[in-house]
Scaffold this active site. Sequence first.
Site, PDB file in Angstrom:
ATOM      1  N   THR A  80       0.833  -1.204   0.000  1.00 19.07           N
ATOM      2  CA  THR A  80       0.000   0.000   0.000  1.00 19.07           C
ATOM      3  C   THR A  80       0.865   1.251   0.000  1.00 19.07           C
ATOM      4  O   THR A  80       0.647   2.178  -0.785  1.00 19.07           O
ATOM      5  CB  THR A  80      -0.906   0.015   1.246  1.00 19.07           C
ATOM      6  OG1 THR A  80      -1.692  -1.173   1.272  1.00 19.07           O
ATOM      7  CG2 THR A  80      -1.804   1.231   1.255  1.00 19.07           C
ATOM      8  N   THR A  81       1.864   1.280   0.880  1.00 20.25           N
ATOM      9  CA  THR A  81       2.735   2.445   1.026  1.00 20.25           C
ATOM     10  C   THR A  81       3.558   2.685  -0.230  1.00 20.25           C
ATOM     11  O   THR A  81       3.962   3.820  -0.499  1.00 20.25           O
ATOM     12  CB  THR A  81       3.650   2.261   2.251  1.00 20.25           C
ATOM     13  OG1 THR A  81       2.849   1.909   3.385  1.00 20.25           O
ATOM     14  CG2 THR A  81       4.424   3.524   2.578  1.00 20.25           C
ATOM     15  N   ILE A 105       5.081  -4.360  10.163  1.00 20.75           N
ATOM     16  CA  ILE A 105       5.381  -3.780   8.856  1.00 20.75           C
ATOM     17  C   ILE A 105       4.958  -2.327   8.957  1.00 20.75           C
ATOM     18  O   ILE A 105       3.775  -2.015   9.023  1.00 20.75           O
ATOM     19  CB  ILE A 105       4.680  -4.513   7.711  1.00 20.75           C
ATOM     20  CG1 ILE A 105       5.221  -5.944   7.598  1.00 20.75           C
ATOM     21  CG2 ILE A 105       4.892  -3.771   6.391  1.00 20.75           C
ATOM     22  CD1 ILE A 105       4.584  -6.778   6.499  1.00 20.75           C
ATOM     23  N   LYS A 134      -0.361 -10.050   8.035  1.00 23.85           N
ATOM     24  CA  LYS A 134      -0.245  -8.651   8.418  1.00 23.85           C
ATOM     25  C   LYS A 134      -1.644  -8.196   8.778  1.00 23.85           C
ATOM     26  O   LYS A 134      -2.535  -8.126   7.936  1.00 23.85           O
ATOM     27  CB  LYS A 134       0.325  -7.809   7.280  1.00 23.85           C
ATOM     28  CG  LYS A 134       0.423  -6.321   7.623  1.00 23.85           C
ATOM     29  CD  LYS A 134       0.899  -5.493   6.440  1.00 23.85           C
ATOM     30  CE  LYS A 134       0.889  -4.010   6.785  1.00 23.85           C
ATOM     31  NZ  LYS A 134       1.257  -3.167   5.618  1.00 23.85           N
ATOM     32  N   ARG A 155      -9.348  -0.678   3.397  1.00 24.20           N
ATOM     33  CA  ARG A 155      -8.988  -0.380   2.006  1.00 24.20           C
ATOM     34  C   ARG A 155      -9.631  -1.352   1.014  1.00 24.20           C
ATOM     35  O   ARG A 155      -9.917  -0.980  -0.110  1.00 24.20           O
ATOM     36  CB  ARG A 155      -7.468  -0.418   1.823  1.00 24.20           C
ATOM     37  CG  ARG A 155      -6.757   0.785   2.394  1.00 24.20           C
ATOM     38  CD  ARG A 155      -5.317   0.819   1.968  1.00 24.20           C
ATOM     39  NE  ARG A 155      -4.637   1.986   2.516  1.00 24.20           N
ATOM     40  CZ  ARG A 155      -4.376   3.095   1.822  1.00 24.20           C
ATOM     41  NH1 ARG A 155      -4.743   3.202   0.560  1.00 24.20           N
ATOM     42  NH2 ARG A 155      -3.747   4.106   2.382  1.00 24.20           N
ATOM     43  N   TYR A 181     -12.151  -4.485  -4.038  1.00 23.50           N
ATOM     44  CA  TYR A 181     -13.244  -4.049  -4.910  1.00 23.50           C
ATOM     45  C   TYR A 181     -14.276  -5.128  -5.218  1.00 23.50           C
ATOM     46  O   TYR A 181     -15.472  -4.885  -5.117  1.00 23.50           O
ATOM     47  CB  TYR A 181     -12.714  -3.455  -6.242  1.00 23.50           C
ATOM     48  CG  TYR A 181     -13.840  -2.896  -7.098  1.00 23.50           C
ATOM     49  CD1 TYR A 181     -14.413  -1.675  -6.785  1.00 23.50           C
ATOM     50  CD2 TYR A 181     -14.351  -3.609  -8.171  1.00 23.50           C
ATOM     51  CE1 TYR A 181     -15.471  -1.170  -7.534  1.00 23.50           C
ATOM     52  CE2 TYR A 181     -15.405  -3.125  -8.924  1.00 23.50           C
ATOM     53  CZ  TYR A 181     -15.964  -1.901  -8.597  1.00 23.50           C
ATOM     54  OH  TYR A 181     -17.014  -1.411  -9.321  1.00 23.50           O
ATOM     55  N   TYR A 207      -2.484 -10.413   3.990  1.00 21.22           N
ATOM     56  CA  TYR A 207      -2.538  -8.997   4.360  1.00 21.22           C
ATOM     57  C   TYR A 207      -4.003  -8.603   4.442  1.00 21.22           C
ATOM     58  O   TYR A 207      -4.705  -8.529   3.441  1.00 21.22           O
ATOM     59  CB  TYR A 207      -1.778  -8.168   3.320  1.00 21.22           C
ATOM     60  CG  TYR A 207      -1.772  -6.678   3.526  1.00 21.22           C
ATOM     61  CD1 TYR A 207      -2.200  -6.066   4.707  1.00 21.22           C
ATOM     62  CD2 TYR A 207      -1.308  -5.846   2.505  1.00 21.22           C
ATOM     63  CE1 TYR A 207      -2.177  -4.694   4.869  1.00 21.22           C
ATOM     64  CE2 TYR A 207      -1.284  -4.466   2.652  1.00 21.22           C
ATOM     65  CZ  TYR A 207      -1.713  -3.900   3.828  1.00 21.22           C
ATOM     66  OH  TYR A 207      -1.682  -2.532   3.979  1.00 21.22           O
TER      67      TYR A 207
END
Length: 298
Positions: A46-47, A206, A165, A141, A110, A136
């Site tokens: 993501t980052t 993380i 995560k 999100r 989505y 994850y």
Amino acid sequence: MSSMICGAMTALITPFRNGELDEATYADLIRRQIAHGMDAVVPVGTTGESATLSHDEHKRCIEIAVEVCRDSGVKVIAGAGSNATHEAIDIARHAQECGAHAILSVAPYYNKPSQEGLYQHYKAIAEAIEIPVMLYNVPGRTSVDIQPATVFRLFDEVENIYAIKEATGSMERAVDLLAARPELCLVSGDDAIDYPLLANGAKGVISVTANLLPDLKSKLVHTALAGDLAASKAINDSLYPINKAMFVESNPIPVKAAMYLAGLLPTLEYRLPLVPPSAENMKKIEAAIQNYTIPGVK
């Protein structure tokens, strides 16, 4: 599993210059992570703005991380998630082929699969490769939550799924997972609650903030894993203001701004639809970083 990768890990940003991947700066940022005690780096999560990278750019980021970390002892957990299972498998296979030590695979976003769909998705990815797989879970999100029963099923039945995560922000979820599967490698995905998760049995983090302060983040994790919970809590508490500042807008907008302000990035660039922080939030970020010594800044 014997190859379990945990500890202090950084969710790497992806630097751009003139709209293109800035490979030289990216390599320098990874070397800085190595120099300041991190156990692993996590490119293109993501980052790392993975949602706006081309597949070629995504794969190149993984390759650079592997090249820079080679012979350093620092591991590479490659971001390899997609809402299309075949695309996730393609990236995962590339990560394995170029030498990544594990992959991090975000829940499909989505299209809102069922729990059975999540199980089949992750099973297919894991069985397509031999390296370890970290789930994850970030429902804020993705709009889908990998429920504990599905995590247990994957962990129990798929040999190379070793970790998750956990980024729901829920302490109760972490307690639930580790009470039932203490051998699961649970990793904190929320900087603000790294210490309480580590104190509850998480085996690593993380971190977004580690892009800026890898020295403190690595110390926070290593003191906790060594059993010095008081020292770890003190570091976590001291980091609270910067952790809060790193989320005044959607990640990674604030952390890239902070790194630019600190002199770690030569340019401040994002990929649309991400844009720089508002003037008000830029002031908050600038004020927050004044309270810390940023390692590696000349």
